[in-house]
Motif scaffolding. Sequence first.
Motif, PDB file in Angstrom:
ATOM      1  N   ASN A  18       0.840  -1.188   0.000  1.00 44.53           N
ATOM      2  CA  ASN A  18       0.000   0.000   0.000  1.00 44.53           C
ATOM      3  C   ASN A  18       0.877   1.241   0.000  1.00 44.53           C
ATOM      4  O   ASN A  18       2.012   1.199   0.487  1.00 44.53           O
ATOM      5  CB  ASN A  18      -0.905   0.032   1.231  1.00 44.53           C
ATOM      6  CG  ASN A  18      -1.809  -1.180   1.312  1.00 44.53           C
ATOM      7  OD1 ASN A  18      -2.217  -1.737   0.301  1.00 44.53           O
ATOM      8  ND2 ASN A  18      -2.126  -1.599   2.540  1.00 44.53           N
ATOM      9  N   THR A  20       0.898   5.865   0.177  1.00 44.13           N
ATOM     10  CA  THR A  20       0.226   7.154   0.364  1.00 44.13           C
ATOM     11  C   THR A  20       1.068   8.246  -0.267  1.00 44.13           C
ATOM     12  O   THR A  20       2.241   8.406   0.073  1.00 44.13           O
ATOM     13  CB  THR A  20       0.026   7.461   1.863  1.00 44.13           C
ATOM     14  OG1 THR A  20      -0.757   6.425   2.457  1.00 44.13           O
ATOM     15  CG2 THR A  20      -0.688   8.804   2.027  1.00 44.13           C
ATOM     16  N   TYR A  73      -4.299   7.464  -1.878  1.00 41.75           N
ATOM     17  CA  TYR A  73      -3.980   6.146  -1.352  1.00 41.75           C
ATOM     18  C   TYR A  73      -4.114   5.105  -2.457  1.00 41.75           C
ATOM     19  O   TYR A  73      -5.102   5.091  -3.186  1.00 41.75           O
ATOM     20  CB  TYR A  73      -4.951   5.756  -0.237  1.00 41.75           C
ATOM     21  CG  TYR A  73      -5.056   6.737   0.899  1.00 41.75           C
ATOM     22  CD1 TYR A  73      -6.071   7.682   0.932  1.00 41.75           C
ATOM     23  CD2 TYR A  73      -4.156   6.705   1.962  1.00 41.75           C
ATOM     24  CE1 TYR A  73      -6.187   8.579   1.976  1.00 41.75           C
ATOM     25  CE2 TYR A  73      -4.273   7.596   3.016  1.00 41.75           C
ATOM     26  CZ  TYR A  73      -5.286   8.532   3.015  1.00 41.75           C
ATOM     27  OH  TYR A  73      -5.401   9.425   4.054  1.00 41.75           O
TER      28      TYR A  73
END
Lengths: 110, 111
Positions: A18, A20, A73
């Motif tokens: 993941n 950001t 995101y």
Amino acid sequence: GIQVEQSPPDLILQEGANSTLRCNFSDSVNNLQWFHQNPWGQLINLFYIPSGTKQNGRLSATTVATERYSLLYISSSQTTDSGVYFCAVDQGGGADGLTFGKGTHLIIQP
Amino acid sequence: DGGITQSPKYLFRKEGQNVTLSCEQNLNHDAMYWYRQDPGQGLRLIYYSQIVNDFQKGDIAEGYSVSREKKESFPLTVTSAQKNPTAFYLCASSIGKGTQYFGPGTRLLVL
């Protein structure tokens, strides 16, 4: 004029991770967009988000206009997510054109 | 298909020559824009037009000219006064202040 700063400038991740991405801007805005530029140079719209939160599949974005920042995101990254992500803003009341940040270069490794 | 087309994909300019980049849209958008992108950089605004027969200078208009005689067309001329024209040129359109949609771009190289 308004300043747009994006961070980090470069990001290398493994597939499935993941991430950001952040966009800070120096003044109030009427328009904020996130784009993905693919290796062939095509700019693809991700979000039109001057305020609030939006989601589209594995991508979501949040803009906190009062604090002058926006976040993008990306979850469960895929190799096709690689490319440059741009944040762009517009302050004017009409269709005045966008001011772009320098982008975040994202590389997703298999 | 609805969208924005730019031509040519690649363009070569000789010293002292003016060249024109084409941008056409069939989205019925009122506003159109031209941006320049240099390697490793974000886009910078050259000119924009909110309506037919009207256009405004952006941040880096020197050495460029435009016209907006038709709603669907917004050609950009890179004049000989532009001393560093090598770049990737992108055209966009929008309905008012809404989402901007971009064409595939034209790469201009100086011989």
